[in-house]
Design a protein around this motif. Structure first.
Motif, PDB file in Angstrom:
ATOM      1  N   LYS A   1      11.721  -0.115  -3.385  1.00  0.00           N
ATOM      2  CA  LYS A   1      10.982  -0.768  -4.474  1.00  0.00           C
ATOM      3  C   LYS A   1       9.506  -0.486  -4.241  1.00  0.00           C
ATOM      4  O   LYS A   1       8.943  -0.889  -3.224  1.00  0.00           O
ATOM      5  CB  LYS A   1      11.254  -2.277  -4.440  1.00  0.00           C
ATOM      6  N   VAL A   2       8.912   0.241  -5.179  1.00  0.00           N
ATOM      7  CA  VAL A   2       7.515   0.645  -5.007  1.00  0.00           C
ATOM      8  C   VAL A   2       6.669  -0.035  -6.074  1.00  0.00           C
ATOM      9  O   VAL A   2       6.967   0.050  -7.266  1.00  0.00           O
ATOM     10  CB  VAL A   2       7.357   2.178  -5.109  1.00  0.00           C
ATOM     11  N   THR A   3       5.631  -0.719  -5.630  1.00  0.00           N
ATOM     12  CA  THR A   3       4.689  -1.365  -6.549  1.00  0.00           C
ATOM     13  C   THR A   3       3.363  -0.631  -6.483  1.00  0.00           C
ATOM     14  O   THR A   3       2.783  -0.479  -5.399  1.00  0.00           O
ATOM     15  CB  THR A   3       4.477  -2.843  -6.162  1.00  0.00           C
ATOM     16  N   TYR A   4       2.911  -0.136  -7.646  1.00  0.00           N
ATOM     17  CA  TYR A   4       1.583   0.483  -7.717  1.00  0.00           C
ATOM     18  C   TYR A   4       0.567  -0.638  -7.920  1.00  0.00           C
ATOM     19  O   TYR A   4       0.672  -1.412  -8.876  1.00  0.00           O
ATOM     20  CB  TYR A   4       1.515   1.476  -8.885  1.00  0.00           C
ATOM     21  N   LEU A   5      -0.412  -0.736  -7.028  1.00  0.00           N
ATOM     22  CA  LEU A   5      -1.415  -1.791  -7.154  1.00  0.00           C
ATOM     23  C   LEU A   5      -2.624  -1.285  -7.940  1.00  0.00           C
ATOM     24  O   LEU A   5      -2.873  -1.713  -9.053  1.00  0.00           O
ATOM     25  CB  LEU A   5      -1.818  -2.304  -5.765  1.00  0.00           C
ATOM     26  N   TYR A   6      -3.361  -0.330  -7.342  1.00  0.00           N
ATOM     27  CA  TYR A   6      -4.533   0.218  -8.017  1.00  0.00           C
ATOM     28  C   TYR A   6      -5.074   1.348  -7.158  1.00  0.00           C
ATOM     29  O   TYR A   6      -5.050   1.263  -5.929  1.00  0.00           O
ATOM     30  CB  TYR A   6      -5.607  -0.857  -8.215  1.00  0.00           C
ATOM     31  N   ASN A   7      -5.566   2.381  -7.789  1.00  0.00           N
ATOM     32  CA  ASN A   7      -6.169   3.539  -7.123  1.00  0.00           C
ATOM     33  C   ASN A   7      -5.178   4.214  -6.187  1.00  0.00           C
ATOM     34  O   ASN A   7      -4.331   4.963  -6.640  1.00  0.00           O
ATOM     35  CB  ASN A   7      -7.466   3.162  -6.403  1.00  0.00           C
ATOM     36  N   SER A   8      -5.277   3.962  -4.880  1.00  0.00           N
ATOM     37  CA  SER A   8      -4.324   4.559  -3.933  1.00  0.00           C
ATOM     38  C   SER A   8      -3.495   3.488  -3.244  1.00  0.00           C
ATOM     39  O   SER A   8      -2.892   3.749  -2.203  1.00  0.00           O
ATOM     40  CB  SER A   8      -5.070   5.393  -2.891  1.00  0.00           C
ATOM     41  N   GLY A   9      -3.487   2.295  -3.808  1.00  0.00           N
ATOM     42  CA  GLY A   9      -2.789   1.167  -3.202  1.00  0.00           C
ATOM     43  C   GLY A   9      -1.353   1.051  -3.684  1.00  0.00           C
ATOM     44  O   GLY A   9      -1.105   1.006  -4.887  1.00  0.00           O
ATOM     45  N   PHE A  10      -0.425   1.001  -2.734  1.00  0.00           N
ATOM     46  CA  PHE A  10       0.995   0.869  -3.053  1.00  0.00           C
ATOM     47  C   PHE A  10       1.673  -0.061  -2.059  1.00  0.00           C
ATOM     48  O   PHE A  10       1.293  -0.100  -0.888  1.00  0.00           O
ATOM     49  CB  PHE A  10       1.727   2.222  -2.946  1.00  0.00           C
ATOM     50  N   ILE A  11       2.709  -0.748  -2.536  1.00  0.00           N
ATOM     51  CA  ILE A  11       3.641  -1.440  -1.641  1.00  0.00           C
ATOM     52  C   ILE A  11       4.969  -0.709  -1.733  1.00  0.00           C
ATOM     53  O   ILE A  11       5.476  -0.477  -2.836  1.00  0.00           O
ATOM     54  CB  ILE A  11       3.854  -2.907  -2.062  1.00  0.00           C
ATOM     55  N   VAL A  12       5.521  -0.330  -0.588  1.00  0.00           N
ATOM     56  CA  VAL A  12       6.832   0.314  -0.544  1.00  0.00           C
ATOM     57  C   VAL A  12       7.762  -0.617   0.232  1.00  0.00           C
ATOM     58  O   VAL A  12       7.550  -0.851   1.427  1.00  0.00           O
ATOM     59  CB  VAL A  12       6.755   1.694   0.143  1.00  0.00           C
ATOM     60  N   GLU A  13       8.753  -1.152  -0.462  1.00  0.00           N
ATOM     61  CA  GLU A  13       9.683  -2.075   0.190  1.00  0.00           C
ATOM     62  C   GLU A  13      11.031  -1.386   0.386  1.00  0.00           C
ATOM     63  O   GLU A  13      11.620  -0.871  -0.562  1.00  0.00           O
ATOM     64  CB  GLU A  13       9.860  -3.347  -0.631  1.00  0.00           C
ATOM     65  N   LEU A  14      11.497  -1.381   1.635  1.00  0.00           N
ATOM     66  CA  LEU A  14      12.786  -0.802   1.998  1.00  0.00           C
ATOM     67  C   LEU A  14      13.734  -1.936   2.401  1.00  0.00           C
ATOM     68  O   LEU A  14      13.381  -3.107   2.310  1.00  0.00           O
ATOM     69  CB  LEU A  14      12.587   0.186   3.152  1.00  0.00           C
ATOM     70  N   ASP A  15      14.932  -1.563   2.863  1.00  0.00           N
ATOM     71  CA  ASP A  15      15.914  -2.589   3.244  1.00  0.00           C
ATOM     72  C   ASP A  15      15.348  -3.581   4.257  1.00  0.00           C
ATOM     73  O   ASP A  15      15.556  -4.781   4.139  1.00  0.00           O
ATOM     74  CB  ASP A  15      17.176  -1.933   3.843  1.00  0.00           C
ATOM     75  N   LYS A  16      14.631  -3.062   5.273  1.00  0.00           N
ATOM     76  CA  LYS A  16      14.205  -3.938   6.367  1.00  0.00           C
ATOM     77  C   LYS A  16      12.697  -3.956   6.602  1.00  0.00           C
ATOM     78  O   LYS A  16      12.228  -4.675   7.471  1.00  0.00           O
ATOM     79  CB  LYS A  16      14.895  -3.502   7.667  1.00  0.00           C
ATOM     80  N   HIS A  17      11.962  -3.139   5.889  1.00  0.00           N
ATOM     81  CA  HIS A  17      10.521  -3.009   6.141  1.00  0.00           C
ATOM     82  C   HIS A  17       9.757  -3.062   4.825  1.00  0.00           C
ATOM     83  O   HIS A  17      10.263  -2.631   3.799  1.00  0.00           O
ATOM     84  CB  HIS A  17      10.190  -1.664   6.806  1.00  0.00           C
ATOM     85  N   ILE A  18       8.505  -3.544   4.915  1.00  0.00           N
ATOM     86  CA  ILE A  18       7.577  -3.446   3.780  1.00  0.00           C
ATOM     87  C   ILE A  18       6.333  -2.713   4.268  1.00  0.00           C
ATOM     88  O   ILE A  18       5.758  -3.067   5.307  1.00  0.00           O
ATOM     89  CB  ILE A  18       7.178  -4.833   3.241  1.00  0.00           C
ATOM     90  N   LEU A  19       5.932  -1.676   3.534  1.00  0.00           N
ATOM     91  CA  LEU A  19       4.734  -0.907   3.869  1.00  0.00           C
ATOM     92  C   LEU A  19       3.699  -1.122   2.769  1.00  0.00           C
ATOM     93  O   LEU A  19       4.018  -0.993   1.592  1.00  0.00           O
ATOM     94  CB  LEU A  19       5.055   0.586   3.976  1.00  0.00           C
ATOM     95  N   LEU A  20       2.487  -1.448   3.162  1.00  0.00           N
ATOM     96  CA  LEU A  20       1.382  -1.599   2.199  1.00  0.00           C
ATOM     97  C   LEU A  20       0.326  -0.560   2.546  1.00  0.00           C
ATOM     98  O   LEU A  20      -0.138  -0.501   3.686  1.00  0.00           O
ATOM     99  CB  LEU A  20       0.798  -3.012   2.284  1.00  0.00           C
ATOM    100  N   PHE A  21      -0.025   0.271   1.554  1.00  0.00           N
ATOM    101  CA  PHE A  21      -0.969   1.363   1.799  1.00  0.00           C
ATOM    102  C   PHE A  21      -2.281   1.143   1.063  1.00  0.00           C
ATOM    103  O   PHE A  21      -2.286   0.831  -0.132  1.00  0.00           O
ATOM    104  CB  PHE A  21      -0.383   2.693   1.296  1.00  0.00           C
TER     105      PHE A  21
END
Length: 228
Positions: A5-25
């Motif tokens: 599940k990928v959420t585009y926030l703004y500019n180069s900001g994203f949240i990538v949610e996987l089964d067990k991890h969440i990555l915020l860039f």
């Protein structure tokens, strides 16, 4: 299962949610939605430019947060250098040297490879000295050549309209040499229409793995039955 599940926030900001991890860039602005407290949160910052690093990330409330930040950022977290490998919990991380500041991230997590460019890009500015543009081209190609053997699940790649006719060069170069299931454009600030123009025209319109972003906080469910 096994969806992203990928959420585009703004500019180069994203949240990538996987089964067990969440990555915020590269959080800059936008609303961060409620995050699953049972998943570890990893917050990545590629470099200190204000449109990639907002100190508000240190106010996020979550049971387990790990900050993975460029070495030049004076704040808490694991400091990373370009051209290195890091094992952080069960994440395997490789960094590339950015053509601007900081690093690009390659993350192997849950058996998927994810790429976030930060400001690693073919920054060919019309009117800049030839030597600068030559450095950009050579450094960009050299760094990208280090990851051409990886099959990516997702790559987040700049597509910046301020570069005018060279805006698509970097993304096109990557997609020519690297396999990835999904691509998300970034670093287009407010200029969504101009970014779409690149996608609708040659050469980027030949790729069917680029996902069109239409607005801030848009959510994409990526996986087997959700081909874009």
């Amino acid at each position: 299962k096994n969806l992203m599940k990928v959420t585009y926030l703004y500019n180069s900001g994203f949240i990538v949610e996987l089964d067990k991890h969440i990555l915020l860039f590269d959080y800059y602005q936008g609303n961060i939605p409620p995050l699953n407290p049972n998943k570890n949160l990893y917050i990545f910052v590629s470099h200190f430019h204000y449109d990639h690093y907002n100190p508000e990330i240190y106010q996020i409330s979550h049971p387990k947060i790990t900050y993975i930040i460029d070495r030049k950022i004076n704040n808490k977290g694991i400091k990373v250098h370009p051209g290195k490998l890091y094992d952080i919990d069960d994440l395997h991380i490789q960094t590339l040297l950015s053509t601007d500041e900081g690093v690009a991230f390659i993350i192997k997590v849950e058996n998927k490879y994810i790429y976030h460019a930060g400001d690693l890009h073919w920054w060919h500015w019309i009117g800049e000295p030839e030597s600068d543009n030559k450095y950009q081209a050579e450094t960009f190609k050299k760094e990208i050549s280090k990851i051409t053997n990886i099959n990516f699940e997702l790559m987040m790649i700049p597509l910046d309209p301020r570069l005018e006719e060279s805006g698509w060069w970097g993304m096109n170069y990557i997609l020519k040499y690297i396999n990835t299931k999904y691509v998300l454009p970034m670093h287009f600030i407010e200029d969504i229409n101009k970014m779409h123009e690149y996608l609708d025209n040659n050469p980027l319109n030949q790729y069917n793995n680029i996902i069109k972003i239409h607005n801030k906080e848009e959510v994409f469910i990526l996986g087997e039955n959700n081909e874009y």
